[in-house]
Write a protein that holds these residues in place. Structure first.
Motif: not given
Length: 130
Positions: A82, A85-86, A88-90, A92-94, A96
């Protein structure tokens, strides 16, 4: 002719034969109990193995279904997953955001180049007018 044997009948036997019979009976008794002990050991081992087999089968069936709960190691792994995963999400936002930065940087490069050209033209035109 009838053979009459009573408890008072006397039998003569050589001592060697008596000792051999006693030894034979002792060895037979020892062998019987040895075999009996071996059979008991094997029976106990089979019972223990049967119990382990039943527990293994129960674990093999129930564990994947989640009926036995989670071990502490699994709970820790799920927490790490978990957390990752958090992250990786951050990331991914960076990423983008970085894609947008590249577009902005390219646009700004074009603007700076145009400004430099305009300034150079103004300088040429201004120094030529004097």
């Amino acid at each position: 002719m009838a053979l009459k044997i009573s408890d008072e009948a006397k039998v003569q036997m050589p001592m060697k034969t008596v000792a051999s019979l006693i030894a034979l009976v002792a060895i037979g008794t020892w062998a019987f109990f040895g075999v009996q002990e071996t059979l008991n050991n094997h029976a106990t081992k089979i019972e223990l193995m049967q119990k382990d087999l039943e527990q293994n089968s129960e674990f093999r069936i129930k564990y994947p279904r989640g009926e036995l709960g989670q071990s502490s190691g699994e709970a820790e792994l799920f927490m790490l997953v978990e957390h990752m995963a958090g992250l990786i999400e951050s990331m991914d936002e960076e990423l983008k955001g970085m894609r947008n930065n590249k577009i902005n940087i390219d646009f700004l490069k074009e603007q700076v180049s145009k400004l430099q050209e305009d300034v150079e033209k103004l300088i040429r035109n201004g120094s030529g007018a004097h």
